[in-house]
Scaffold this motif. Structure first.
Motif, PDB file in Angstrom:
ATOM      1  N   LEU A   1     -22.733 -15.589  20.781  1.00 38.07           N
ATOM      2  CA  LEU A   1     -22.040 -16.862  20.408  1.00 38.07           C
ATOM      3  C   LEU A   1     -21.328 -16.608  19.132  1.00 38.07           C
ATOM      4  N   MET A   2     -21.965 -15.898  18.080  1.00 43.54           N
ATOM      5  CA  MET A   2     -21.160 -15.442  16.895  1.00 43.54           C
ATOM      6  C   MET A   2     -19.951 -14.401  17.242  1.00 43.54           C
ATOM      7  N   ALA A   3     -20.233 -13.544  18.166  1.00 43.13           N
ATOM      8  CA  ALA A   3     -19.189 -12.712  18.372  1.00 43.13           C
ATOM      9  C   ALA A   3     -17.868 -13.261  19.245  1.00 43.13           C
ATOM     10  N   ARG A   4     -18.329 -14.424  20.015  1.00 46.30           N
ATOM     11  CA  ARG A   4     -17.046 -14.923  20.652  1.00 46.30           C
ATOM     12  C   ARG A   4     -16.512 -16.032  19.493  1.00 46.30           C
ATOM     13  N   TRP A   5     -17.257 -16.575  18.577  1.00 48.89           N
ATOM     14  CA  TRP A   5     -16.635 -17.536  17.643  1.00 48.89           C
ATOM     15  C   TRP A   5     -15.560 -16.434  16.771  1.00 48.89           C
ATOM     16  N   THR A   6     -15.985 -15.595  16.286  1.00 48.78           N
ATOM     17  CA  THR A   6     -15.361 -14.686  15.302  1.00 48.78           C
ATOM     18  C   THR A   6     -14.264 -13.592  16.363  1.00 48.78           C
ATOM     19  N   ASN A   7     -14.222 -13.564  17.553  1.00 47.63           N
ATOM     20  CA  ASN A   7     -13.288 -12.964  18.095  1.00 47.63           C
ATOM     21  C   ASN A   7     -13.692 -11.402  17.782  1.00 47.63           C
ATOM     22  N   ASP A   8     -14.992 -11.095  17.963  1.00 47.54           N
ATOM     23  CA  ASP A   8     -15.364  -9.566  17.832  1.00 47.54           C
ATOM     24  C   ASP A   8     -15.466  -9.228  16.437  1.00 47.54           C
ATOM     25  N   ARG A   9     -14.685 -10.153  15.440  1.00 42.11           N
ATOM     26  CA  ARG A   9     -14.917  -9.565  13.956  1.00 42.11           C
ATOM     27  C   ARG A   9     -16.189  -9.172  13.572  1.00 42.11           C
ATOM     28  N   TRP A  10     -17.275 -10.163  13.969  1.00 46.94           N
ATOM     29  CA  TRP A  10     -18.752  -9.834  13.574  1.00 46.94           C
ATOM     30  C   TRP A  10     -19.154  -9.414  15.069  1.00 46.94           C
ATOM     31  N   MET A  11     -20.004  -8.515  14.837  1.00 50.55           N
ATOM     32  CA  MET A  11     -20.602  -7.766  16.187  1.00 50.55           C
ATOM     33  C   MET A  11     -22.155  -8.348  16.608  1.00 50.55           C
ATOM     34  N   SER A  12     -22.118  -8.488  17.912  1.00 54.06           N
ATOM     35  CA  SER A  12     -23.329  -8.850  18.401  1.00 54.06           C
ATOM     36  C   SER A  12     -23.904  -7.514  18.821  1.00 54.06           C
ATOM     37  N   THR A  13     -24.831  -6.750  18.107  1.00 54.13           N
ATOM     38  CA  THR A  13     -25.107  -5.437  18.466  1.00 54.13           C
ATOM     39  C   THR A  13     -26.106  -5.146  19.388  1.00 54.13           C
ATOM     40  N   LEU A  14     -25.987  -4.339  20.342  1.00 56.73           N
ATOM     41  CA  LEU A  14     -26.779  -3.833  21.167  1.00 56.73           C
ATOM     42  C   LEU A  14     -28.336  -3.231  20.706  1.00 56.73           C
ATOM     43  N   HIS A  15     -29.197  -3.721  20.977  1.00 60.21           N
ATOM     44  CA  HIS A  15     -30.630  -2.975  20.637  1.00 60.21           C
ATOM     45  C   HIS A  15     -31.636  -3.115  21.773  1.00 60.21           C
ATOM     46  N   ARG A  16     -32.761  -2.350  21.576  1.00 60.79           N
ATOM     47  CA  ARG A  16     -33.774  -2.176  22.368  1.00 60.79           C
ATOM     48  C   ARG A  16     -34.866  -1.733  21.788  1.00 60.79           C
ATOM     49  N   VAL A  17     -36.077  -2.111  22.349  1.00 58.54           N
ATOM     50  CA  VAL A  17     -37.288  -1.375  21.830  1.00 58.54           C
ATOM     51  C   VAL A  17     -38.075  -0.600  22.575  1.00 58.54           C
ATOM     52  N   LYS A  18     -38.533   0.481  22.081  1.00 60.98           N
ATOM     53  CA  LYS A  18     -38.967   1.754  22.407  1.00 60.98           C
ATOM     54  C   LYS A  18     -40.246   2.225  21.538  1.00 60.98           C
ATOM     55  N   PRO A  19     -41.210   1.378  21.490  1.00 54.82           N
ATOM     56  CA  PRO A  19     -42.543   2.004  20.469  1.00 54.82           C
ATOM     57  C   PRO A  19     -43.075   3.080  21.140  1.00 54.82           C
ATOM     58  N   PRO A  20     -43.285   4.198  20.087  1.00 53.43           N
ATOM     59  CA  PRO A  20     -43.566   5.372  20.364  1.00 53.43           C
ATOM     60  C   PRO A  20     -45.003   5.614  21.090  1.00 53.43           C
ATOM     61  N   ILE A  21     -45.205   6.624  21.739  1.00 53.49           N
ATOM     62  CA  ILE A  21     -46.624   6.858  22.480  1.00 53.49           C
ATOM     63  C   ILE A  21     -47.290   7.910  21.429  1.00 53.49           C
ATOM     64  N   VAL A  22     -48.292   7.496  20.739  1.00 52.60           N
ATOM     65  CA  VAL A  22     -49.239   8.435  20.016  1.00 52.60           C
ATOM     66  C   VAL A  22     -50.695   8.701  20.544  1.00 52.60           C
ATOM     67  N   ASP A  23     -50.924   9.898  20.856  1.00 55.01           N
ATOM     68  CA  ASP A  23     -52.162  10.440  21.249  1.00 55.01           C
ATOM     69  C   ASP A  23     -52.578   9.489  22.759  1.00 55.01           C
ATOM     70  N   GLY A  24     -51.576   9.601  23.640  1.00 52.31           N
ATOM     71  CA  GLY A  24     -51.762   8.753  24.867  1.00 52.31           C
ATOM     72  C   GLY A  24     -51.669   7.276  24.916  1.00 52.31           C
ATOM     73  N   THR A  25     -51.394   6.510  23.806  1.00 45.72           N
ATOM     74  CA  THR A  25     -51.306   5.086  23.686  1.00 45.72           C
ATOM     75  C   THR A  25     -50.008   4.786  23.166  1.00 45.72           C
ATOM     76  N   ILE A  26     -49.682   3.324  23.293  1.00 45.63           N
ATOM     77  CA  ILE A  26     -48.699   2.859  23.016  1.00 45.63           C
ATOM     78  C   ILE A  26     -48.806   2.544  21.206  1.00 45.63           C
ATOM     79  N   ALA A  27     -48.066   2.998  20.345  1.00 49.75           N
ATOM     80  CA  ALA A  27     -48.431   2.418  19.255  1.00 49.75           C
ATOM     81  C   ALA A  27     -48.068   1.164  18.738  1.00 49.75           C
ATOM     82  N   ARG A  28     -49.068   0.249  18.264  1.00 45.10           N
ATOM     83  CA  ARG A  28     -49.136  -1.206  18.328  1.00 45.10           C
ATOM     84  C   ARG A  28     -47.925  -1.631  17.195  1.00 45.10           C
TER      85      ARG A  28
END
Length: 348
Positions: free
Chosen positions: A253-280
């Motif tokens: 909505l802020m990107a729409r408001w500002t005509n993309d002057r301000w960025m709605s940045t793409l992000h994701r989450v990929k926690p690392p696997i340590v010793d066969g388990t997902i890092a908390r």
């Protein structure tokens, strides 16, 4: 040589403690630069007491440490954006129209609370958008600690919109007219899963690629790897909060408001696997999304040569996004964001 990816740090204390006009102008200018170039910002000087965040972190541990069958008692239907969401029941990339419909594969678990009809007794608000909260009695310290943190995050979000008005050359208090009964939601996330809950195949999605939906997001997070931001170089970059900092990013909505002057940045989450388990990893995103009936259209200071965005109400926009992430219905109205994800994946 390309410039290394960094998340700028902005001291917002002039807006918290009542700084001089010059100090506030400097903070607003620094935020504007970060919003135009990165879209993620670390803020310090926000004034959230450490005792509040410590109690909040303990409350998350208390709830997410409960047995899964107990947590599932607090699950709500997909159309109700409250309560508990078990692992692999959502797909954030569907909010962009990506991934096959009904492929709910993000492995995080979450608990949502937010603005409810009962918070605004003088208004006739739709309960579908302002549902009542669900509180787990099995975790007695959870509700008071979460409500205390939620109040602080809401204060930070509204402090930021005061700064936004200055940064965008708008009248003081401009955004208050769009946020009097804002669709605010606090989403608490946990990325530690029980052994055997899924196969560690090296290509796990903690939380799929997405942009946030609303005005601004205030993010508290552990200092554990996992959060990745899509840079202008087309690559994914790890982001971790500095000591005492909150991560801030802007929504669609802020990107729409500002005509993309301000960025709605793409992000994701990929926690690392340590010793066969997902890092908390724990995080909590406070989404400040605006009034359900507010109409979002290009700001007069951002029109330029025109805007590609037609007017839309906050409610219409948020419902389309949630139908993707929570109900498995791919959002057809996010082609521009989806194209950026595909470009980063080499068109795959």
């Amino acid at each position: 040589m390309s410039t290394p990816f960094t998340v700028p740090t902005v001291d917002v204390s002039p807006y918290v403690r009542g700084g001089t006009a010059e100090e506030r102008a400097a903070a607003a200018a620094a935020f504007d630069e970060a919003a135009r170039t990165v879209g993620f910002v670390q803020v310090v000087g926000h004034g959230v007491p450490e005792a509040v965040t410590d109690a909040f972190a303990a409350a998350l541990d208390e709830f997410f440490g409960l047995p899964l069958e107990v947590k599932k008692r607090h699950r709500t239907p997909p159309e109700v954006n409250r309560g508990y969401a078990p692992p692999k029941t959502e797909s954030l990339s569907l909010s962009l129209g990506l991934a096959p419909a009904n492929r709910m594969h993000d492995f995080f678990e979450a608990f949502n609370v937010g603005a409810a009809v009962s918070d605004f007794p003088g208004l006739d608000l739709p309960e579908a958008d302002y549902p009542e909260n669900v509180w787990p009695a099995e975790a007695p310290s959870f509700r008071p600690a979460v409500e205390a943190y939620c109040a602080e995050a809401a204060r930070v979000a509204r402090t930021l919109t005061t700064l936004f008005a200055d940064a965008l050359g708008l009248p003081a208090g401009f955004f208050a007219g769009y946020t009097g009964h804002s669709l605010d939601v606090l989403r608490m996330n946990n990325y530690a899963l029980e052994p055997g809950a899924l196969e560690l195949d090296g290509d796990l999605t903690g939380m799929g690629e997405h942009t946030d939906y609303g005005i601004v997001t205030v993010l508290w997070a552990d200092q554990v790897a996992g959060l990745q931001v899509l840079g202008r170089d087309g690559g994914w970059h790890d982001v971790m909060p500095a000591d005492g900092a909150l991560l801030i990013n802007l929504g669609d909505l802020m990107a729409r408001w500002t005509n993309d002057r301000w960025m709605s940045t793409l992000h994701r989450v990929k926690p690392p696997i340590v010793d066969g388990t997902i890092a908390r990893r724990r995080s909590a995103a406070f989404f400040h999304d605006g009034d359900v009936d507010a109409v979002i259209e290009t700001l007069p200071t951002c029109v330029g040569d025109g805007s590609p965005y037609p007017p839309i109400t906050v409610g219409e926009h948020i419902r389309a996004k949630l139908a993707g992430s929570r109900a498995g219905v791919a959002n057809p109205e996010a082609a521009r964001e989806a194209a950026r994800v595909l470009a980063a994946q080499g068109g795959a």
